[in-house]
Design an enzyme around this catalytic site. Structure first.
Site, PDB file in Angstrom:
ATOM      1  N   HIS A 215       0.819  -1.198   0.000  1.00 48.93           N
ATOM      2  CA  HIS A 215       0.000   0.000   0.000  1.00 48.93           C
ATOM      3  C   HIS A 215       0.860   1.258   0.000  1.00 48.93           C
ATOM      4  CE1 HIS A 215      -2.738  -3.079   1.587  1.00 48.93           C
ATOM      5  NE2 HIS A 215      -3.648  -2.404   0.942  1.00 48.93           N
ATOM      6  N   ASP A 390       0.178   4.473   4.798  1.00 51.41           N
ATOM      7  CA  ASP A 390       0.078   4.463   3.342  1.00 51.41           C
ATOM      8  C   ASP A 390      -0.296   5.817   2.748  1.00 51.41           C
ATOM      9  OD1 ASP A 390      -2.508   4.649   4.175  1.00 51.41           O
ATOM     10  OD2 ASP A 390      -3.144   2.701   3.419  1.00 51.41           O
ATOM     11  N   ASP A 392      -2.947   7.730   2.847  1.00 51.97           N
ATOM     12  CA  ASP A 392      -4.274   7.995   2.287  1.00 51.97           C
ATOM     13  C   ASP A 392      -5.241   8.637   3.277  1.00 51.97           C
ATOM     14  OD1 ASP A 392      -4.776   5.871   3.996  1.00 51.97           O
ATOM     15  OD2 ASP A 392      -6.091   4.814   2.598  1.00 51.97           O
ATOM     16  N   ARG A 395      -7.005  12.096   2.224  1.00 53.67           N
ATOM     17  CA  ARG A 395      -8.016  11.931   1.180  1.00 53.67           C
ATOM     18  C   ARG A 395      -9.227  11.160   1.702  1.00 53.67           C
ATOM     19  NH1 ARG A 395      -5.661  10.862  -4.442  1.00 53.67           N
ATOM     20  NH2 ARG A 395      -5.116  13.014  -3.965  1.00 53.67           N
ATOM     21  N   GLY A 396      -8.969  10.147   2.528  1.00 54.13           N
ATOM     22  CA  GLY A 396     -10.075   9.378   3.091  1.00 54.13           C
ATOM     23  C   GLY A 396     -10.972  10.217   3.970  1.00 54.13           C
ATOM     24  N   GLY A 479     -12.509  -1.762  16.478  1.00 63.64           N
ATOM     25  CA  GLY A 479     -11.078  -1.696  16.197  1.00 63.64           C
ATOM     26  C   GLY A 479     -10.187  -2.421  17.180  1.00 63.64           C
ATOM     27  N   ARG A 536      -1.700  -0.367  10.032  1.00 63.13           N
ATOM     28  CA  ARG A 536      -0.640  -0.422   9.019  1.00 63.13           C
ATOM     29  C   ARG A 536       0.664   0.188   9.485  1.00 63.13           C
ATOM     30  NH1 ARG A 536      -3.924   0.956   3.424  1.00 63.13           N
ATOM     31  NH2 ARG A 536      -5.221  -0.902   3.468  1.00 63.13           N
TER      32      ARG A 536
END
Length: 563
Positions: A215, A390, A392, A395-396, A479, A536
């Site tokens: 990723h 990663d 992101d 944007r997420g 989680g 991650r």
């Protein structure tokens, strides 16, 4: 990188992909499915993950491999709704097996979709691949992430299903393939997200990342760039050092280019890799050299080995015919063409009480302010996330808040009370943004909305800390994170405690929120001192030291903006 709008990269890609291969697949809500109906009696097998990995996610849909693929935004887990919709499109009475990499967002969304299917009486199961030897120690294999070995496991699962094996047999072979598959990788250049000005990470001149993920995660350590021969030795030694107990010497091997490594370079490395396997007494069974799991434009190489026994070798050699992978002669399925059904018309809302409608307006305004703050700080959040993740997250969060605001506005205009408006925002966030943050924020808001309701005569300040605690409780439930694990909870939990205390002392909601938002902001900053224990970022834990958690920062940012 070519794109129309970074926000619609996944949607544009899927539409073009389906148009390019109509004989193989059709686009369905959330991904792609085989062009013909799933044969009766066949266990439907689907894989999934973020886009940016072609051909791993979507390119393997066809005879002998996947019946469908659910596809998320770039490097982002698909949403629960997308997983559910894709599964429903191909399940045909014999069960649905959903397979992905061992990532928090995939696991949460896939499991929630699985549970919805089970509630409908469908035999649905999930499995997560853990082939990446660099991402955790031998005695913590369950913490390892999926890497290029996902292809090997998908191949076995697809072949077993196509052979007409029972669900229990398909599942057992898939687990066995994962247990006997190992991957090691090196990276030379970071990948660039659509619309981004810079790569997610930079590899200094003359250096290489050892053990990076698919990723765009940076490697677990950095070393001097060495020759192709030395890289081959490193990769082979690491995967063979992890040979499972009881494994033989017949192996299926993949040498994978991660996006922009040229085939000629791969062949140079393969010269040494193949020789090393033979020198060590291993027999190569139909080895593969090329691109099977990529990471946009990352330059790098991954070596995957699957230690074959009779059952695994049969699946490894089984025929398959997909847009990106072909093996042997496949008998084409001439069944009926799949019919894609239209999406639901939408949600109808009941009128809320006067107090609930007024509270909904307050929530909507706060949500708008949070969106504005995150949009303005998207690049900052991305750069924080890229240190050990990663990249992101920015944007997420922008996508999640955008769809949440739109859904909340629609519910508010329909006269809904605060409970329904908050739930609408949560549903949209979880459904359309995907990823770990998407499902956590979405499910958290839904829990708060359920507590708030639409019919109360008043919404006193005391109710708000309870709603915030409901958000935190649902996030913890999904989680499995604890305080100090370096997650968004490290900002949310201190905020909830401070807010409850200030309101309990008789302070007005504005003053209490202001005090607690300062606490959240400070707590987010202090996550820089923590090492990530889940998610991650965990494999690159040491690299994250000194950098705050992106999720905690965005949480505090939204809380502050809502003031």
């Amino acid at each position: 990188m070519l794109f129309n709008d970074p926000k619609t990269f996944r949607e544009d890609m899927l539409a073009g992909y389906a148009a390019a291969f109509p004989e193989y697949l059709v686009e369905v809500p959330g991904g792609v499915a085989r062009a013909t109906e799933t044969p009766k009696g066949k266990v439907a097998v689907m894989n999934g993950g973020g886009s940016g990995h072609y051909p791993a996610f979507s390119g393997l849909t066809g005879e002998g491999l996947m019946d469908a693929t659910v596809v998320g935004n770039v490097f982002t887990s698909p949403s629960t709704d997308d997983v559910y919709n894709v599964a429903k499109s191909v399940e045909n009475g014999s069960g649905i097996f959903i397979i992905g990499g061992n990532y928090a967002g995939d696991k949460m969304n896939f499991n929630l979709a699985r549970d919805r299917l089970i509630a409908e009486g469908i035999d649905a199961r999930t499995f997560y691949i853990t082939d990446d030897v660099a991402s955790a120690k031998k005695d913590e294999i369950e913490k390892r992430r999926g890497n290029v070995g996902t292809f090997s496991v998908f191949k076995v699962a697809g072949a077993a299903s196509a052979a007409g094996k029972s669900f229990d047999e398909v599942e057992a072979l898939t687990i066995h393939a994962n247990d006997f598959t190992r991957t090691m990788s090196v990276g030379f250049k970071g990948c660039t997200m659509p619309g981004a000005k810079e790569p997610l990470f930079h590899v200094p001149e003359g250096r290489m990342e050892v053990g990076q993920g698919i990723h765009g995660e940076a490697g677990v350590y950095e070393s001097d760039l060495v020759s192709a021969e030395e890289i081959a030795k490193l990769l082979v030694e690491r995967v063979l050092d992890e040979k499972p107990e009881g494994a033989g010497n017949r192996v299926g091997v993949i040498l994978d280019g991660l996006g922009s490594t040229k085939y000629e370079e791969l062949f140079v490395v393969w010269k040494t890799v193949s020789a090393l396997f033979k020198e060590k007494g291993y027999e190569l069974v139909k080895p593969m050299v090329g691109e099977f799991v990529t990471s946009l434009d990352m330059a790098g190489i991954a070596l995957t080995v699957t230690f074959l026994d009779e059952a695994l070798e049969e699946c490894w050699l089984a025929p398959a015919d997909t847009p990106s992978f072909k093996c042997g002669n496949v008998q084409k399925n001439t069944g009926a063409r799949r019919v894609v059904t239209a999406a639901d018309a939408g949600v109808k809302y009941e009128k809320g009480s006067d107090a609930a409608v007024k509270a909904a307006e307050v929530f909507y305004t706060a949500l708008e302010k949070a969106k504005k703050a995150v949009v303005e700080n998207e690049e900052k959040l991305a750069s924080i996330d890229a240190v050990a993740g990663d990249g992101d997250h920015g944007r997420g969060m922008v996508k999640g808040l955008t769809v949440a605001v739109e859904a909340a506005e629609e519910a508010k205009k329909a006269g809904a009370g605060v409970g329904s408006v908050v739930i609408a925002a949560g549903n949209a966030w979880a459904s359309k943004a995907g990823g770990t943050s998407g499902v956590l924020w979405g499910e958290g808001l839904k829990a708060a909305g359920t507590l708030l309701g639409d019919d109360k005569d008043a919404y006193p300040a005391e109710l708000i800390p309870a709603a915030v605690k409901a958000v935190a409780a649902r996030m913890i439930e999904l989680g499995h994170a604890n305080p100090g694990d370096k997650t968004m909870l490290d900002a949310l939990l201190p905020f909830a405690e401070s807010l409850g205390k200030a309101v309990g002392e008789g302070k007005g909601l504005y003053e209490a929120w202001k005090i607690a938002s300062d606490v959240a902001e400070k707590a987010a900053e202090e996550t820089a001192k923590l090492l990530p224990k889940i998610g991650r970022a965990r494999p690159q834990a040491d690299r994250s030291l000194g950098t705050p958690d992106a999720g905690a920062v965005s949480m505090a940012m939204c809380i502050k903006a809502a003031l």
